[in-house]
Write a protein that holds these residues in place. Sequence first.
Motif, PDB file in Angstrom:
ATOM      1  N   ALA A   1       1.360  -3.430   6.630  1.00  0.00           N
ATOM      2  CA  ALA A   1       1.769  -2.299   7.473  1.00  0.00           C
ATOM      3  C   ALA A   1       2.172  -1.097   6.616  1.00  0.00           C
ATOM      4  CB  ALA A   1       2.926  -2.727   8.378  1.00  0.00           C
ATOM      5  N   ARG A   2       2.890  -1.358   5.532  1.00  0.00           N
ATOM      6  CA  ARG A   2       3.346  -0.256   4.674  1.00  0.00           C
ATOM      7  C   ARG A   2       2.171   0.389   3.957  1.00  0.00           C
ATOM      8  NH1 ARG A   2       9.208  -0.653   2.071  1.00  0.00           N
ATOM      9  NH2 ARG A   2       9.463   1.473   1.269  1.00  0.00           N
TER      10      ARG A   2
ATOM     11  N   GLN B   1      -0.987   0.440   4.960  1.00  0.00           N
ATOM     12  CA  GLN B   1      -1.794   1.164   5.937  1.00  0.00           C
ATOM     13  C   GLN B   1      -1.136   2.478   6.346  1.00  0.00           C
ATOM     14  OE1 GLN B   1      -2.226  -1.971   8.871  1.00  0.00           O
ATOM     15  NE2 GLN B   1      -4.282  -2.483   8.156  1.00  0.00           N
ATOM     16  N   SER B   2       0.176   2.478   6.471  1.00  0.00           N
ATOM     17  CA  SER B   2       0.893   3.715   6.810  1.00  0.00           C
ATOM     18  C   SER B   2       0.722   4.746   5.709  1.00  0.00           C
ATOM     19  CB  SER B   2       2.381   3.422   7.025  1.00  0.00           C
ATOM     20  OG  SER B   2       2.579   2.572   8.132  1.00  0.00           O
ATOM     21  N   LEU B   3       0.760   4.286   4.472  1.00  0.00           N
ATOM     22  CA  LEU B   3       0.579   5.181   3.329  1.00  0.00           C
ATOM     23  C   LEU B   3      -0.829   5.758   3.321  1.00  0.00           C
ATOM     24  CD1 LEU B   3       2.461   6.051   1.023  1.00  0.00           C
ATOM     25  CD2 LEU B   3       1.405   4.287  -0.401  1.00  0.00           C
TER      26      LEU B   3
ATOM     27  N   VAL C   1      -2.764   6.260   5.856  1.00  0.00           N
ATOM     28  CA  VAL C   1      -2.918   7.238   6.940  1.00  0.00           C
ATOM     29  C   VAL C   1      -2.437   8.610   6.492  1.00  0.00           C
ATOM     30  CG1 VAL C   1      -2.052   7.903   9.213  1.00  0.00           C
ATOM     31  CG2 VAL C   1      -2.805   5.554   8.810  1.00  0.00           C
ATOM     32  N   LEU C   2      -1.369   8.623   5.712  1.00  0.00           N
ATOM     33  CA  LEU C   2      -0.821   9.895   5.219  1.00  0.00           C
ATOM     34  C   LEU C   2      -1.641  10.484   4.081  1.00  0.00           C
ATOM     35  CD1 LEU C   2       2.991   8.987   5.188  1.00  0.00           C
ATOM     36  CD2 LEU C   2       1.785  10.431   6.837  1.00  0.00           C
TER      37      LEU C   2
ATOM     38  N   CYS D   1       2.359   5.076  -4.893  1.00  0.00           N
ATOM     39  CA  CYS D   1       1.826   3.767  -4.497  1.00  0.00           C
ATOM     40  C   CYS D   1       2.640   2.635  -5.121  1.00  0.00           C
ATOM     41  CB  CYS D   1       0.360   3.654  -4.902  1.00  0.00           C
ATOM     42  SG  CYS D   1      -0.747   4.752  -3.996  1.00  0.00           S
TER      43      CYS D   1
ATOM     44  N   GLU E   1       6.081   2.420  -3.308  1.00  0.00           N
ATOM     45  CA  GLU E   1       5.999   1.891  -1.953  1.00  0.00           C
ATOM     46  C   GLU E   1       5.614   0.409  -1.939  1.00  0.00           C
ATOM     47  OE1 GLU E   1       6.622   3.430   1.101  1.00  0.00           O
ATOM     48  OE2 GLU E   1       7.581   4.906  -0.182  1.00  0.00           O
TER      49      GLU E   1
END
Length: 259
Positions: A111-112, A114-116, A118-119, A146, A149
Amino acid sequence: MTPPHDDSAIVATLLAQPDRAIFLDFDGTLVDLAATPDGVRLQPGVREALSRLAAHHDGALAIVSGRPVDQIDAMLAPLVLPVAGVHGVERRGFDGQLHVAPTPDISPVLARAQSLAVLHPGLLVEHKRGAVALHYRLAPELEQLCVREMTAAVQACPGVLLLHGKMVLEAKPAASDKGGAIAAFMREAPFAGRVPVFAGDDTTDEAGFATVQQAGGTGVKVGAGASVAERRLDSPDALRAVLLATPQPEPGVAYDDIV
């Protein structure tokens, strides 16, 4: 002139010795790295060279990769070899049986990542069995972000280890690595009783180098960078040149005849 750190002649001799068990990484070793994982290409003649080498060693040749087994199969088709995928999470032996190791829950890491992505559209997320890889080759300026995170995400997931590869960060089960996959192959026919040789290019291959050398075999580092491997090849081109020069099996014998 062959660079002083290139052991092509020695590696060729090792691969020609019929008592060896051969293990090869894929990306950055058999094929050149590409901007994206699906951009790599197998050079002409390599598939046939692998088939000859497998026949020469009575089938004792396996691919040990961070890719899933099905991706390696697709790259090598119609050739089917023993394969360890996702750093040993998946492993198909010479007998065709697929072994799958238990994996921890990596959904928070996925999830983390994929969120990164997207941004930052330059980032690419790979979701594998029990693992998540975040590629930043197309956005190298985001490396520190990267790392920060993915490190935080992995620290919140017990049993998960973060590997720092070439422009990629991969969260995978801490209990599975390429060294363990090679050790498992070495307990089975036709690998058992042979002397192992493993060629790889990245930090993810260091466990494999250590395993084969502890067993009296040889690690072969492909490309630059610090390594525990005893031998060195200058590039994937150097390994491919060695493979293309592999000896022909006995007349009438092909890898397909022994599987």
